[in-house]
Design an enzyme around this catalytic site. Structure first.
Site, PDB file in Angstrom:
ATOM      1  N   ARG A 134      75.203   6.486 -32.043  1.00  0.00           N
ATOM      2  CA  ARG A 134      73.901   5.809 -32.169  1.00  0.00           C
ATOM      3  C   ARG A 134      72.870   7.202 -31.172  1.00  0.00           C
ATOM      4  O   ARG A 134      73.820   6.960 -29.910  1.00  0.00           O
ATOM      5  CB  ARG A 134      73.555   4.666 -32.149  1.00  0.00           C
ATOM      6  CG  ARG A 134      72.202   4.160 -31.718  1.00  0.00           C
ATOM      7  CD  ARG A 134      72.031   2.698 -32.104  1.00  0.00           C
ATOM      8  NE  ARG A 134      72.133   2.556 -33.843  1.00  0.00           N
ATOM      9  CZ  ARG A 134      71.703   1.138 -34.179  1.00  0.00           C
ATOM     10  NH1 ARG A 134      70.664   0.145 -33.441  1.00  0.00           N
ATOM     11  NH2 ARG A 134      71.802   0.716 -35.078  1.00  0.00           N
ATOM     12  N   HIS A 136      68.423   7.470 -40.484  1.00  0.00           N
ATOM     13  CA  HIS A 136      69.235   5.750 -40.459  1.00  0.00           C
ATOM     14  C   HIS A 136      70.575   5.967 -41.616  1.00  0.00           C
ATOM     15  O   HIS A 136      69.963   5.256 -42.182  1.00  0.00           O
ATOM     16  CB  HIS A 136      68.630   5.314 -39.871  1.00  0.00           C
ATOM     17  CG  HIS A 136      69.465   3.848 -39.451  1.00  0.00           C
ATOM     18  ND1 HIS A 136      70.411   3.773 -40.014  1.00  0.00           N
ATOM     19  CD2 HIS A 136      68.184   2.584 -38.925  1.00  0.00           C
ATOM     20  CE1 HIS A 136      71.193   2.490 -39.366  1.00  0.00           C
ATOM     21  NE2 HIS A 136      70.072   1.687 -39.552  1.00  0.00           N
ATOM     22  N   GLN A 187      72.194   3.223 -43.010  1.00  0.00           N
ATOM     23  CA  GLN A 187      71.667   1.467 -43.475  1.00  0.00           C
ATOM     24  C   GLN A 187      70.772   1.890 -44.602  1.00  0.00           C
ATOM     25  O   GLN A 187      70.625   1.119 -45.320  1.00  0.00           O
ATOM     26  CB  GLN A 187      69.977   1.636 -42.302  1.00  0.00           C
ATOM     27  CG  GLN A 187      68.871   0.445 -42.904  1.00  0.00           C
ATOM     28  CD  GLN A 187      69.867  -0.781 -42.311  1.00  0.00           C
ATOM     29  OE1 GLN A 187      69.467  -1.402 -41.115  1.00  0.00           O
ATOM     30  NE2 GLN A 187      69.125  -1.965 -43.393  1.00  0.00           N
ATOM     31  N   ASP A 221      59.443  -1.178 -41.124  1.00  0.00           N
ATOM     32  CA  ASP A 221      60.515  -1.171 -40.337  1.00  0.00           C
ATOM     33  C   ASP A 221      58.959  -1.010 -38.835  1.00  0.00           C
ATOM     34  O   ASP A 221      58.236  -1.229 -39.074  1.00  0.00           O
ATOM     35  CB  ASP A 221      61.242   0.380 -40.093  1.00  0.00           C
ATOM     36  CG  ASP A 221      61.924   0.591 -39.484  1.00  0.00           C
ATOM     37  OD1 ASP A 221      61.913  -0.852 -37.857  1.00  0.00           O
ATOM     38  OD2 ASP A 221      62.112   1.310 -38.852  1.00  0.00           O
ATOM     39  N   CYS A 245      64.895  -2.939 -42.089  1.00  0.00           N
ATOM     40  CA  CYS A 245      66.156  -3.242 -42.055  1.00  0.00           C
ATOM     41  C   CYS A 245      66.963  -3.923 -40.970  1.00  0.00           C
ATOM     42  O   CYS A 245      67.804  -4.614 -40.686  1.00  0.00           O
ATOM     43  CB  CYS A 245      66.551  -1.391 -41.465  1.00  0.00           C
ATOM     44  SG  CYS A 245      65.245  -1.112 -40.110  1.00  0.00           S
ATOM     45  N   ARG A 262      75.734  -3.689 -45.007  1.00  0.00           N
ATOM     46  CA  ARG A 262      76.427  -2.750 -43.737  1.00  0.00           C
ATOM     47  C   ARG A 262      77.556  -2.911 -44.156  1.00  0.00           C
ATOM     48  O   ARG A 262      78.275  -1.986 -43.951  1.00  0.00           O
ATOM     49  CB  ARG A 262      75.298  -3.334 -42.554  1.00  0.00           C
ATOM     50  CG  ARG A 262      74.077  -3.161 -42.357  1.00  0.00           C
ATOM     51  CD  ARG A 262      73.603  -1.839 -42.419  1.00  0.00           C
ATOM     52  NE  ARG A 262      73.823  -0.374 -42.382  1.00  0.00           N
ATOM     53  CZ  ARG A 262      73.653  -0.776 -40.816  1.00  0.00           C
ATOM     54  NH1 ARG A 262      72.530  -1.004 -39.865  1.00  0.00           N
ATOM     55  NH2 ARG A 262      73.828   0.339 -39.701  1.00  0.00           N
TER      56      ARG A 262
HETATM   57  N1   CP Z   1      69.255  -2.414 -39.152  1.00  0.00           N
HETATM   58  C1   CP Z   1      69.885  -2.246 -37.247  1.00  0.00           C
HETATM   59  O1   CP Z   1      70.488  -0.785 -37.457  1.00  0.00           O
HETATM   60  O2   CP Z   1      70.207  -2.908 -36.475  1.00  0.00           O
HETATM   61  P1   CP Z   1      71.081  -2.946 -35.328  1.00  0.00           P
HETATM   62  O3   CP Z   1      69.617  -1.823 -34.438  1.00  0.00           O
HETATM   63  O4   CP Z   1      71.143  -4.310 -34.803  1.00  0.00           O
HETATM   64  O5   CP Z   1      71.766  -2.096 -35.670  1.00  0.00           O
HETATM   65  N1  NVA Z   2      63.731   2.623 -36.445  1.00  0.00           N
HETATM   66  C1  NVA Z   2      64.504   1.444 -35.609  1.00  0.00           C
HETATM   67  C2  NVA Z   2      65.224   0.932 -36.300  1.00  0.00           C
HETATM   68  C3  NVA Z   2      66.320  -0.052 -35.621  1.00  0.00           C
HETATM   69  C4  NVA Z   2      67.364  -0.347 -36.620  1.00  0.00           C
HETATM   70  C5  NVA Z   2      64.467   2.697 -34.536  1.00  0.00           C
HETATM   71  O1  NVA Z   2      65.005   3.455 -34.920  1.00  0.00           O
HETATM   72  O2  NVA Z   2      64.135   1.656 -33.570  1.00  0.00           O
END
Ligand code: CP
Ligand code: NVA
Length: 298
Positions: free
Chosen positions: A99, A126, A129, A217, A257, A285
């Site tokens: 990440r 992502h 997800q 989101d 998400c 997930r």
């Molecule tokens: N939806 C998602 O990726 O959540 P987190 O940021 O908690 O991993």
């Molecule tokens: N779009 C959001 C998704 C979090 C899971 C971000 O990138 O913060």
């Protein structure tokens, strides 16, 4: 060697097979020894609850071990070149789940490393997800060709992955995004060139009309916190509320998400209401990531 940098790394056949594996894994409470003796390093440069824990649990349920690496506690935070990190980790571990901010970080890890890399969220995509969100939709409406998905909000990493998913699964997608926050046109055009049925509007009501799933989101993603105020102004009118849900198909479900900002992109009423399937999404997930890891590691 297989990597998952985006949903486009799967062919349509791969995507369909992974979906079926995730369904099966969920039904049978799948455990295996696929990753026995294997170590998966989770490099997380941003916060995470769902992705990190579901990957850690998933790796264990496949018989493997996971190790968390963060910038604060590694040389990543002291600017050791990524290409060096890639080569070092490839000598210890069997896979990376990452990440980070730029998609280029993943590309560098692939280029210099010699183990599979899985995208656990970048600013651009992502994929894990959204693959799991496809599972959440498929469980309710298996005829995805009849499914209309609305995306209401930021043309962000999630929106981009939904666009890619529309090039791999037969649902139609309509995105309502304000000017200045539309998805990347290259991503959109690429998906369309592969046959995806995608519309773009700036009217949330048009997107909601007849939708089977309404999806949103946060307005400011991780790394954009300083733009919060300006984004709140740009996204006024994009809150998923009862009025928008009432424009949708009668069986419409609400997707997010998570984490969610109640009172911004969604009302408390919709979030907590009977159409909301957000915790099923979170649960899925785990199964989807096991199915993805099986595709990567077999
Ligand atoms: N939806 C998602 O990726 O959540 P987190 O940021 O908690 O991993
Ligand atoms: N779009 C959001 C998704 C979090 C899971 C971000 O990138 O913060």
């Amino acid at each position: 060697m297989k990597h998952v940098l985006s949903i486009l790394d799967f062919t349509k056949e791969d995507a369909a097979r992974i979906l079926q594996r995730a369904v099966r894994m969920k039904a049978e409470k799948h455990r295996s020894e696929l990753l026995a003796g294997k170590n998966v390093v989770l490099i997380f440069e941003k916060s995470s609850t769902r992705t990190r824990i579901s990957f850690e649990v998933g790796v264990r349920q496949l018989g493997g071990q996971s190790l968390l690496m963060t910038p604060a506690e590694s040389q990543l935070g002291r600017n050791e070149p990524l290409k060096d990190t890639a080569r070092v980790l490839s000598r210890y571990a069997d896979g990376l789940v990452v990440r980070t901010f730029g998609q280029d970080v993943l590309e560098t890890l692939v280029e210099y490393g010699s183990i599979p890399v899985i995208n656990a969220l970048t600013d651009r995509y992502h994929p894990c997800q959204v693959m799991s969100d496809v599972l959440t939709m498929y469980e309710r409406t298996p005829k995805l060709e009849n499914v209309r998905v609305a995306w209401i909000g930021d043309g962000n990493n999630m929106a981009h992955s939904f666009i890619n998913a529309a090039a791999r699964f037969p649902f139609s997608l309509i995105l309502a995004c304000p000017e200045g926050y539309r998805p990347d046109s290259e991503i959109l055009e690429h998906a369309r060139s592969e046959g995806a049925n995608i519309k773009l509007t700036d009217d949330p009501r048009e997107a909601a009309a007849g939708a089977n799933y309404i999806n949103t989101d946060v307005w400011a993603s991780m790394g954009q916190e300083q733009e919060q105020k300006q984004r709140e102004a740009a996204f006024a009118g994009y809150c998923v509320n009862r009025e928008l849900m009432e424009l949708a198909a009668p069986d419409c479900r609400f997707l997010h998400c998570l984490p969610a900002h109640r009172g911004e992109e969604v009302t408390e009423e919709v979030f907590e209401g009977s159409a909301s399937v957000v915790f099923d999404q979170a649960e899925n997930r785990l199964y989807m990531q096991k199915a993805i890891m099986e595709w990567v590691f077999v």
